[in-house]
Write an enzyme that holds these catalytic residues in place. Structure first.
Site, mmCIF file in Angstrom:
data_model
loop_
_atom_site.group_PDB
_atom_site.id
_atom_site.type_symbol
_atom_site.label_atom_id
_atom_site.label_comp_id
_atom_site.label_asym_id
_atom_site.label_seq_id
_atom_site.Cartn_x
_atom_site.Cartn_y
_atom_site.Cartn_z
ATOM 1 N N ASN A 125 95.491 45.600 71.234
ATOM 2 C CA ASN A 125 94.214 45.581 71.694
ATOM 3 C C ASN A 125 93.536 44.411 72.460
ATOM 4 O O ASN A 125 92.276 44.510 72.858
ATOM 5 C CB ASN A 125 93.398 45.651 70.291
ATOM 6 C CG ASN A 125 93.968 46.777 69.386
ATOM 7 O OD1 ASN A 125 95.001 46.618 68.816
ATOM 8 N ND2 ASN A 125 93.269 47.878 69.462
ATOM 9 N N VAL A 132 89.177 44.160 75.912
ATOM 10 C CA VAL A 132 89.327 44.549 74.444
ATOM 11 C C VAL A 132 89.093 45.930 74.015
ATOM 12 O O VAL A 132 88.250 46.495 74.525
ATOM 13 C CB VAL A 132 88.177 43.343 73.817
ATOM 14 C CG1 VAL A 132 88.304 43.645 72.250
ATOM 15 C CG2 VAL A 132 88.279 42.136 74.263
ATOM 16 N N CYS A 133 90.178 46.367 73.399
ATOM 17 C CA CYS A 133 90.098 47.816 73.019
ATOM 18 C C CYS A 133 89.692 47.995 71.586
ATOM 19 O O CYS A 133 90.583 47.347 70.818
ATOM 20 C CB CYS A 133 91.683 48.426 73.118
ATOM 21 S SG CYS A 133 92.053 48.511 75.057
ATOM 22 N N LEU A 134 88.749 48.497 71.332
ATOM 23 C CA LEU A 134 88.123 48.513 70.005
ATOM 24 C C LEU A 134 87.166 49.705 69.661
ATOM 25 O O LEU A 134 86.114 49.728 70.712
ATOM 26 C CB LEU A 134 87.366 46.977 69.727
ATOM 27 C CG LEU A 134 86.846 46.924 68.238
ATOM 28 C CD1 LEU A 134 87.961 46.783 67.236
ATOM 29 C CD2 LEU A 134 85.914 45.774 68.076
ATOM 30 N N THR A 139 85.854 51.484 73.539
ATOM 31 C CA THR A 139 86.849 51.210 74.357
ATOM 32 C C THR A 139 88.122 51.551 73.821
ATOM 33 O O THR A 139 89.308 51.268 74.284
ATOM 34 C CB THR A 139 87.084 49.781 74.916
ATOM 35 O OG1 THR A 139 86.994 48.933 73.714
ATOM 36 C CG2 THR A 139 85.775 49.437 75.488
#
Length: 360
Positions: A125, A132-134, A139
């Site tokens: 992530n 930032v993959c959240l 995202t």
């Protein structure tokens, strides 16, 4: 701004160590902030100011002692945060910095968050380009309850979610459709890589600590240096699982070691890379003023003997179930090779472009 909020404890000293506020207001945003040159939020409207002041109050009153935030008087739409890696994870005692920007229509849209990766891939992530993959930031996919809610979501939730859901014990399992025996095997290999990269990043942070966190970074690694080096030796020699080394007495920098496990399987790649990394950490921590007297200056690898060697299996290829087992073994062989190749890329064993972005 109320001057009582500015550096209240930054100059306080206790036992020779500086005390830092979890939340603090500083006069000016540093020009090295990732969003420094972005368009200033139309900012200072009463609506945005109202929401920002609310967020600041929530952060000031509720931040856990492992997250620190700095906000700016001259750019209330920007902030910088650092999260300390938790025990029981490959990120234990590491520092992870994030720059944050609030959009002009905040909180109708979620904040933008940039991670200082220094070109490393530290997590499924947290990408090497800073993404930032959240779900909470919209995202990463997720159901409506996991995504940003203008009426309920906060910056505190974003930071705590990164700490609890991203910097986890088994970060590889954050990938979609991962699980089972193969997932656990690859997770162990990735944890080794993430542990190593955490300390490569630490070296870069000490060499050029981020603005407004200079003293914090130096003191953090100075006080935890002995525990970190002990952890490196124990993990490399298979005496403890990555992330599970601790020291008796409740502190990271004192007491005798307590090991969570023993005779842990460790890859040759991890052991050999740690031999190269260890003296660099010694040099880095000494530059922070750490007292490393009595700490081995060189990592000596011991011979690891498996207590319970696996029995050789004889496969009857005419048996349908055993044919499935053969396919499984072949698949695992391919998975292992891909894992090793990917880990080599993460650590720079294979040629790849890395970001030269530094925090200032």
């Amino acid at each position: 701004m109320n001057p009582s909020h500015q550096k209240q404890a930054a100059n306080a000293m206790k036992g020779g160590e500086q005390i830092f506020n979890g939340f603090d207001i500083v006069p000016e945003v540093p020009d090295g902030h990732y969003y420094f040159r972005s368009t200033k939020s139309h900012g200072t409207t009463k609506t945005l100011s109202k929401h920002v002041m609310k967020e600041w109050k929530i952060l000031e009153e509720n931040l856990p002692d492992s997250i620190y935030v700095r906000v700016y008087e001259n750019r209330i739409d920007l902030m910088r945060a650092v999260i300390i890696g938790a025990a029981g994870t490959p990120y234990h005692d590491g520092l992870f910095f994030f720059d944050i920007k609030l959009p002009s229509d905040y909180p109708n849209r979620p904040p933008k968050v940039y991670f200082y990766s220094f070109g490393y891939h530290l997590n499924p992530n947290l990408h090497n380009n800073g993404l930032v993959c959240l779900s909470l930031l919209n995202t990463w996919y997720g159901n409506s309850r996991e995504r940003w809610n203008p009426r309920a979501s906060t910056l505190l939730q974003v930071l705590v979610s990164i700490q609890a859901l991203v910097l986890t014990e088994n970060p590889y399992l954050n990938l979609p459709h991962v699980g089972g025996w193969i997932g656990r095997t690859m997770s162990r290999a990735y944890n080794e890589a993430f542990f190593l990269v955490t300390w490569y990043v630490a070296i870069k942070l000490v060499n050029r600590p981020p603005k407004n966190f200079e003293a914090f970074v130096i003191q953090h690694f100075r006080t935890r240096s002995v525990a970190v080096l002990d952890s490196c030796r124990e993990c490399a020699n298979g005496r403890v699982l990555v992330g599970y080394y601790c020291r008796n007495g409740g502190g990271s920098d004192g007491g005798s070691s307590t090991l969570r496990s023993s005779n842990v399987r460790v890859s040759p790649y991890f052991r050999n890379t740690m031999v190269d990394l260890y003296p660099k950490l010694i040099q880095t921590f000494q530059s922070c003023g750490a007292d490393l007297q009595g700490t081995p200056k060189k990592l000596e690898l011991e011979v690891i003997i498996n207590k319970k060697p696996k029995k050789k299996q004889v496969i009857n290829r005419r048996n349908h179930e055993n044919k499935g087992e053969v396919r499984k073994n072949k698949t695992m062989g391919g998975v292992f090779k891909k894992t090793v190749d990917k880990i080599k890329t993460v650590l720079g064993w294979k040629k790849k472009k890395t970001s030269s972005k530094q925090i200032v």
